[in-house]
Design a protein around this motif. Structure first.
Motif, PDB file in Angstrom:
ATOM      1  N   GLU A 168      -4.563   0.874   0.176  1.00 28.73           N
ATOM      2  CA  GLU A 168      -5.662  -0.006   0.758  1.00 28.73           C
ATOM      3  C   GLU A 168      -4.945  -1.427   1.220  1.00 28.73           C
ATOM      4  OE1 GLU A 168      -7.062  -2.482  -3.233  1.00 28.73           O
ATOM      5  OE2 GLU A 168      -7.852  -0.366  -2.896  1.00 28.73           O
ATOM      6  N   ARG A 169      -5.497  -2.191   1.951  1.00 32.09           N
ATOM      7  CA  ARG A 169      -5.007  -3.457   2.584  1.00 32.09           C
ATOM      8  C   ARG A 169      -5.233  -4.527   1.517  1.00 32.09           C
ATOM      9  NH1 ARG A 169      -4.217  -5.356   7.713  1.00 32.09           N
ATOM     10  NH2 ARG A 169      -4.338  -3.620   9.271  1.00 32.09           N
ATOM     11  N   ALA A 170      -4.148  -5.414   1.374  1.00 31.34           N
ATOM     12  CA  ALA A 170      -4.113  -6.499   0.483  1.00 31.34           C
ATOM     13  C   ALA A 170      -5.138  -7.423   0.798  1.00 31.34           C
ATOM     14  CB  ALA A 170      -2.882  -7.111   0.252  1.00 31.34           C
ATOM     15  N   LEU A 171      -6.127  -7.893  -0.170  1.00 29.65           N
ATOM     16  CA  LEU A 171      -7.052  -8.967   0.034  1.00 29.65           C
ATOM     17  C   LEU A 171      -6.651 -10.345   0.820  1.00 29.65           C
ATOM     18  CD1 LEU A 171      -9.271  -8.500  -3.110  1.00 29.65           C
ATOM     19  CD2 LEU A 171      -9.592  -7.306  -0.762  1.00 29.65           C
ATOM     20  N   ILE A 172      -5.282 -10.670   0.560  1.00 30.86           N
ATOM     21  CA  ILE A 172      -4.718 -11.732   0.919  1.00 30.86           C
ATOM     22  C   ILE A 172      -3.532 -11.800   1.513  1.00 30.86           C
ATOM     23  CG2 ILE A 172      -6.172 -13.227  -0.427  1.00 30.86           C
ATOM     24  CD1 ILE A 172      -3.978 -13.673  -2.330  1.00 30.86           C
ATOM     25  N   GLY A 173      -3.083 -12.506   2.286  1.00 22.33           N
ATOM     26  CA  GLY A 173      -1.666 -12.413   2.791  1.00 22.33           C
ATOM     27  C   GLY A 173      -1.385 -11.613   4.253  1.00 22.33           C
ATOM     28  N   GLY A 174      -2.447 -11.481   5.081  1.00 18.57           N
ATOM     29  CA  GLY A 174      -2.269 -10.964   6.241  1.00 18.57           C
ATOM     30  C   GLY A 174      -2.000  -9.407   6.156  1.00 18.57           C
ATOM     31  N   ASP A 175      -1.233  -8.966   7.052  1.00 26.65           N
ATOM     32  CA  ASP A 175      -1.163  -7.496   7.302  1.00 26.65           C
ATOM     33  C   ASP A 175      -0.250  -6.866   6.381  1.00 26.65           C
ATOM     34  OD1 ASP A 175      -1.153  -4.976   8.448  1.00 26.65           O
ATOM     35  OD2 ASP A 175       0.553  -5.217   9.885  1.00 26.65           O
ATOM     36  N   ARG A 176      -0.858  -6.678   4.979  1.00 24.78           N
ATOM     37  CA  ARG A 176       0.133  -6.072   3.866  1.00 24.78           C
ATOM     38  C   ARG A 176      -0.868  -5.086   3.262  1.00 24.78           C
ATOM     39  NH1 ARG A 176      -0.453  -9.744  -0.138  1.00 24.78           N
ATOM     40  NH2 ARG A 176       1.111  -8.821  -1.541  1.00 24.78           N
ATOM     41  N   TRP A 177      -0.206  -4.202   2.585  1.00 20.47           N
ATOM     42  CA  TRP A 177      -0.782  -2.733   2.210  1.00 20.47           C
ATOM     43  C   TRP A 177      -0.174  -2.754   0.660  1.00 20.47           C
ATOM     44  CZ3 TRP A 177      -4.197   0.564   4.051  1.00 20.47           C
ATOM     45  CH2 TRP A 177      -4.575   0.601   5.565  1.00 20.47           C
ATOM     46  N   LEU A 178      -1.034  -2.312  -0.090  1.00 22.02           N
ATOM     47  CA  LEU A 178      -0.713  -2.117  -1.470  1.00 22.02           C
ATOM     48  C   LEU A 178      -1.109  -0.597  -1.912  1.00 22.02           C
ATOM     49  CD1 LEU A 178      -2.368  -5.307  -3.024  1.00 22.02           C
ATOM     50  CD2 LEU A 178      -0.182  -4.836  -2.470  1.00 22.02           C
ATOM     51  N   MET A 179      -0.251   0.250  -2.742  1.00 12.70           N
ATOM     52  CA  MET A 179      -0.313   1.428  -3.420  1.00 12.70           C
ATOM     53  C   MET A 179      -1.035   1.256  -4.699  1.00 12.70           C
ATOM     54  SD  MET A 179       0.038   4.657  -3.496  1.00 12.70           S
ATOM     55  CE  MET A 179       1.319   5.362  -2.215  1.00 12.70           C
ATOM     56  N   MET A 180      -2.266   1.327  -4.932  1.00 14.89           N
ATOM     57  CA  MET A 180      -3.235   1.205  -6.023  1.00 14.89           C
ATOM     58  C   MET A 180      -3.162   2.362  -7.011  1.00 14.89           C
ATOM     59  SD  MET A 180      -4.237  -2.181  -5.886  1.00 14.89           S
ATOM     60  CE  MET A 180      -5.042  -1.925  -7.355  1.00 14.89           C
TER      61      MET A 180
END
Length: 465
Positions: free
Chosen positions: A118-130
Motif C-alpha cells: 500500500e502507499r504510505a500515508l505521508i512522504g510522497g511517492d512511497r510504498w510499504l509492504m504491510m
C-alpha cells in the motif's frame, strides 16, 4: 535514526521489588532489575530497526509504536501517539487506505494479513509492504493487532521502470503508428513517479509542423507550453534545451535516428530532482523511441515500394494493373468510360547519353511530378519502366483528350537540371474503356499501339487508338 528512545517501560516504582520474581519458566526466576534490563534492551533493539512496528487495541488506538514510526510521523515521543488512531493522525488519507477495515478483519477473523502493498500515508511517492497479525493476551484472546511494514519504494520504482520498458519494447515490436507511440510514451513517463509532466515531440522531415503530445500541458513550464503551441520546430528545440540548461528539475532527451539525426525530443518537468536510475531510464526510453521510429519508417518505406516506383514515387506497374482491374469492374456496373494513356518521353536515351543518368533521373522525377499535378484526384499515374508512364483517368468535367494535351504541354516545359537547357517532349497514346478494350491487358495494348503511332507521326503529339 535518533539513538535516544523514550522509556515506555511499565516497570515503575509500583512494580514488584527486586526480591519479587516473574517466571516464564518455573525453573527460571528473574529479578525486577533483570527483567527491566531485558525490556529496555528489547525496546532499544526494536527502535533501531528501520521497519515500522506497532501494536493497536481492538478500537484501532495505538498501544505501541517504535522510533521509526514516530520519526515518520514527525512525533517527538511515544506519548504523542499512544491512544490515537490513524484517522486522528492522517485524516481521510487513512480512511482511503482502508487501514481500519483491514485491521478489524484481522482482529475479527484471527487470520493474519501478510504481504499487503500500500502507499504510505505521508512522504510522497512511497510504498510499504504491510503485515498484520492478531495481538493476543496470555489466555489467547485477541485484544488487538500487531503490524509491521517495510519501505519498498525502491523496489516499486524498479518494477514501474521494468513494466514501462517492456511496454515500450512491445510498442516497437508491434510497430504502431508514430503518433500513437509518442502519446503512449508520454503517458508511460508521467506514470513513473508523482509530480512528473512530459512532452514528446516528433519533427517532420517534409517541413510539416511537429507533432507533440503533453498529457499534462498545464503543468509544464509556461515557456514550453507556448513553444509547443507555436508549432515551430526551432522554437521548441531552443526552449527545451534552454530549460534543461537552466532549470534543475527539467530534463531534455533527444530522439535520434540510427544515423544520428534528431527526430524529436522528450521533455520532462519534475517537482523534485529525478534519481539516477530514472534519468537513465528516460535516456534509454528516448533511444528506444528512436529505434521504433526508424523501424516504422523503414516498414512504411518497404510497404510504399511494394506499390510505387522507387525513383519517382508514383505507382508501379503491378499496382496500377491491380487498381485498374477494380476500376473496370466498377465502371462496368455504372456504365462509365475510362481512359488509359501511355506516355513516352521522346529521345530520352539521348538525354541519358549526353547529360548522364543522374540528369535523366531528375528529368523522370520532374515529369512524374508534373503529370501527377494535372491528374490529381481524377485518376492515377504509374511509371512502368524506363521513360514510360501510364495514366488512367475517370470521367470528369474535362474531356480526356484535353487532359492528355495539358500533360503533353507540361512535359515539354524545359526543366532546370544541372544548368543544362533540355528540350523535352513526349508522345501519348490513348485507349478508351469499353470502346477499345474491356480488360487491363487489352487497354494497355491499345494505348501502347496508339503511342507508337504518335511517335511515327513526328513525336510530341497525342493519338487515340
Amino acid at each position: 535514526m535518533n539513538d535516544t528512545t523514550t522509556d515506555t517501560s511499565p516497570l515503575d516504582e509500583n512494580s514488584p521489588k527486586n526480591g519479587d520474581v516473574w517466571r516464564t519458566d518455573p525453573q527460571t526466576p528473574y529479578s525486577f532489575t533483570e527483567l527491566k534490563e531485558r525490556y529496555l534492551w528489547l525496546e532499544a533493539m526494536v527502535n533501531h530497526i528501520p521497519d515500522f512496528i506497532y501494536a493497536k487495541d481492538r478500537t484501532g488506538r495505538f498501544l505501541y509504536a517504535n522510533q521509526a514510526i514516530l520519526e515518520n510521523n514527525g512525533l517527538s515521543c511515544i506519548d504523542d501517539i499512544i491512544g490515537r488512531t490513524d484517522f486522528e493522525l492522517h485524516g481521510e488519507a487513512a480512511e482511503n487506505a482502508r487501514i481500519d477495515e483491514i485491521e478489524q478483519r484481522v482482529i475479527e477473523t484471527g487470520e493474519p494479513d501478510l504481504g499487503f502493498e500500500e502507499r504510505a500515508l505521508i512522504g510522497g511517492d512511497r510504498w510499504l509492504m504491510m503485515s498484520r497479525v492478531p495481538l493476543r493476551d496470555s489466555n489467547g484472546a485477541i485484544i488487538g493487532v500487531v503490524g509491521t511494514s517495510r519501505d519498498i519504494s525502491a523496489r516499486k520504482a524498479s518494477e514501474r521502470l521494468m513494466l514501462a520498458q517492456n511496454r515500450i519494447l512491445k510498442l516497437i515490436v508491434d510497430s504502431i503508428d508514430i503518433t500513437v507511440l509518442m502519446r503512449e510514451l508520454a503517458i508511460l513517463i508521467e506514470g513513473l513517479a508523482d509530480g512528473i509532466s512530459c512532452a514528446t515531440v516528433i519533427f517532420s522531415a517534409d517541413n510539416h509542423p511537429p507533432f507533440w503530445e503533453a498529457p499534462s500541458l498545464c503543468r509544464l513550464p509556461k515557456r514550453l507550453s507556448e513553444a509547443l503551441s507555436s508549432a515551430s520546430a526551432d522554437l521548441i528545440c531552443e526552449t527545451m534545451f534552454d530549460l534543461a540548461a537552466h532549470l534543475d528539475n527539467f530534463y531534455c532527451f533527444e530522439i535520434s535516428s540510427a544515423d544520428g539525426q534528431n527526430q524529436g525530443l522528450v521533455g520532462v518537468s519534475a517537482q523534485n530532482n529525478l534519481n539516477k536510475s530514472l534519468i537513465e531510464f528516460l535516456a534509454g526510453a528516448s533511444h528506444m523511441a528512436g529505434i521504433a521510429i526508424d523501424r516504422r519508417q523503414a516498414e512504411e518505406r518497404i510497404r510504399f515500394l511494394i506499390d510505387h516506383d522507387h525513383l519517382t514515387g508514383v505507382m508501379n506497374r503491378s499496382a496500377i494493373e491491380a487498381r485498374l482491374s477494380e476500376l473496370l469492374a466498377s465502371a462496368t456496373s455504372t456504365a462509365q468510360t475510362l481512359a488509359v494513356g501511355f506516355i513516352d518521353i521522346d529521345n530520352f536515351k539521348q538525354i541519358n547519353d549526353t547529360l548522364g543518368h543522374a540528369a535523366g533521373d531528375e528529368l523522370l522525377k520532374a515529369t512524374a511530378g508534373r503529370i501527377s499535378e494535372i491528374v490529381a484526384q481524377s485518376g492515377m499515374v504509374a511509371r512502368i519502366g524506363g521513360d514510360e508512364f501510364i495514366v488512367v483517368l475517370r470521367e470528369s468535367n474535362e474531356r480526356f483528350e484535353e487532359v492528355f494535351e495539358r500533360i503533353r504541354r507540361a512535359v515539354a516545359v524545359t526543366p532546370a537540371i544541372e544548368n543544362a537547357g533540355l528540350r523535352t517532349h513526349c508522345s501519348i497514346g490513348i485507349a478508351y474503356f469499353p470502346d477499345h478494350g474491356k480488360t487491363t491487358g487489352d487497354l494497355f495494348k491499345a494505348a501502347d499501339l496508339a503511342m507508337y503511332r504518335a511517335k511515327q507521326s513526328g513525336r510530341n503529339t497525342v493519338r487515340v487508338f
